[in-house]
Design an enzyme around this catalytic site. Structure first.
Site, PDB file in Angstrom:
ATOM      1  N   ILE A 154       0.903  -1.155   0.000  1.00  0.00           N
ATOM      2  CA  ILE A 154       0.000   0.000   0.000  1.00  0.00           C
ATOM      3  C   ILE A 154       0.936   1.198   0.000  1.00  0.00           C
ATOM      4  CG2 ILE A 154      -1.727   1.312   1.281  1.00  0.00           C
ATOM      5  CD1 ILE A 154      -2.773  -1.305   2.420  1.00  0.00           C
ATOM      6  N   PRO A 155       1.071   1.837  -1.178  1.00  0.00           N
ATOM      7  CA  PRO A 155       2.212   2.751  -1.391  1.00  0.00           C
ATOM      8  C   PRO A 155       2.053   4.127  -0.749  1.00  0.00           C
ATOM      9  CG  PRO A 155       0.892   2.603  -3.375  1.00  0.00           C
ATOM     10  CD  PRO A 155       0.228   1.695  -2.374  1.00  0.00           C
ATOM     11  N   CYS A 156       2.062   4.171   0.575  1.00  0.00           N
ATOM     12  CA  CYS A 156       1.954   5.473   1.251  1.00  0.00           C
ATOM     13  C   CYS A 156       3.195   6.328   0.999  1.00  0.00           C
ATOM     14  CB  CYS A 156       1.703   5.277   2.750  1.00  0.00           C
ATOM     15  SG  CYS A 156       2.956   4.326   3.600  1.00  0.00           S
ATOM     16  N   HIS A 157       4.268   5.677   0.539  1.00  0.00           N
ATOM     17  CA  HIS A 157       5.484   6.457   0.232  1.00  0.00           C
ATOM     18  C   HIS A 157       5.296   7.361  -0.984  1.00  0.00           C
ATOM     19  CE1 HIS A 157       5.772   2.688  -2.113  1.00  0.00           C
ATOM     20  NE2 HIS A 157       6.386   3.415  -3.012  1.00  0.00           N
TER      21      HIS A 157
END
Ligand SMILES: [Zn+2]
Length: 356
Positions: free
Chosen positions: A317-320
């Site tokens: 889950i690409p919160c970056h």
């Protein structure tokens, strides 16, 4: 670096059997059965060839989940550790329960800055990182071996059990009262080019993927156990294996999306935010403001940022991919350096993947 050349590893194994002093510092040998690592001259009983792996650096062995051996003391003996460093290391060994703070060091007549500098210089990590990894590696090993921790201790040359008072409870918090029989959260470790990670999964899917040095990791473990009403135990399942495979592809630049099933207990709002994160394409970024607007809730910027921070499944889950309006990196639980690395990596490979 892990030594993958079999011939080289065989040579190192021979040096280990012969206790060759000339190999001290050349390799660090990890013993898989005990999760301890040694230097060539160790006096402890020699492990079997199939149970060892070799690393070129101290940090690599720690990253892979090993702890320094109490017999050969790789920490002190590879680079003649000064007295203050030795005392600091002993404090960690003798007291695995409490965190050794700068204050504790000072009370023992040790200069924290001196110790920090020494660790940075010789092992590429801070003293605090060393301490944290030592604990986490210990706790994870304890979890893996369950009640056999005592025999593990004796086997690996720990002549005293005083250092074995630390239990995984300290790291994970208290497991909640369970209502579901047999429901467990499995935890495993994996290594990536930017550091080791913990992965957790239920039968439903992956519920956690975090760098082992992530701040507030203990809180996340507790939260996860409470929400899922299940204890964390060591092990792996098909989801974990699939994730490892997909992550390896991701890190080698061959994968831009993950297919592994996820299990992300949270509020409806959090899940909406996490879902939205998945729509930011590989190689691109979005701002919190844009995310809030897409959720038809342009005023909820801070709530979006908070939900972002609550994401337990890093990378997948690409919160970056969420950055400040002005392009600044803002925050990242795994550390800004890793965020920068991930974004650079995706940018570099995004173009290749699209063209390919
Ligand atoms: Zn040893």
């Amino acid at each position: 670096m892990l030594i993958t050349n079999e011939k080289q590893a065989d040579g190192y194994y021979q040096a280990l059997l012969n206790r060759e002093p000339s190999y001290v510092g050349v390799f660090f040998v990890g013993v898989k059965t005990t999760s301890i690592f040694c230097i060539a001259t160790c006096r402890a009983r020699k492990p079997k060839r199939e149970n060892v792996v070799f690393y070129t650096h101290f940090k690599d062995a720690m990253d892979a989940g090993f702890r320094p051996c109490k017999v050969c003391r790789p920490t002190e003996n590879t680079h003649e550790a000064p007295y203050e460093v030795q005392v600091a290391i002993n404090l960690i060994r003798d007291c695995t329960k409490a965190k050794i703070t700068d204050q504790t060091l000072r009370e023992s007549g040790i200069r924290p800055i001196f110790v920090r500098r020494w660790f940075n210089q010789h092992y590429g990590m801070t003293f605090q990182t060393f301490q944290r990894m030592y604990r986490i590696n210990y706790a994870f090993q304890e979890l893996k071996t369950g009640k056999t921790a005592t025999s593990t201790a004796l086997d690996s040359g720990y002549d005293s059990l005083s250092g074995f008072g630390y239990t995984f409870k300290k790291l994970l918090g208290h497991a909640p009262t369970l209502n579901l029989e047999n429901a467990v959260i499995l935890i495993d470790r994996l290594t990536t080019p930017i550091g080791p990670m913990f992965v957790c999964a239920t039968e439903e899917g992956i519920c956690l993927l975090e760098f082992v040095d992530r701040r507030m990791l203990e809180t996340e473990f507790e939260d996860l156990q409470r929400r899922l009403k299940a204890p964390i135990v060591a092990g792996e399942n098909a989801h974990i294996n699939q994730l490892k495979q997909e992550l390896a592809e991701y890190f080698s630049g061959k994968r831009s999306e993950f297919n592994v099933p996820l299990h992300t207990p949270g509020t409806d709002f959090q899940n909406a935010v996490w879902q939205m994160l998945g729509t930011i394409p590989f190689g691109e970024t979005a701002s919190y403001q844009e995310q809030a607007t897409r959720l038809d809730n342009p005023k909820a910027v801070r709530a979006v940022a908070r939900a972002n921070g609550m994401n337990r499944v890093a990378i997948v889950i690409p919160c970056h991919r969420v950055i400040g309006k002005d392009g600044s990196l803002t925050g990242y639980a795994g550390g800004l350096e890793r965020k920068r690395w991930l974004l650079d990596h995706e940018k570099a490979h995004g173009q290749n993947l699209v063209k390919g």
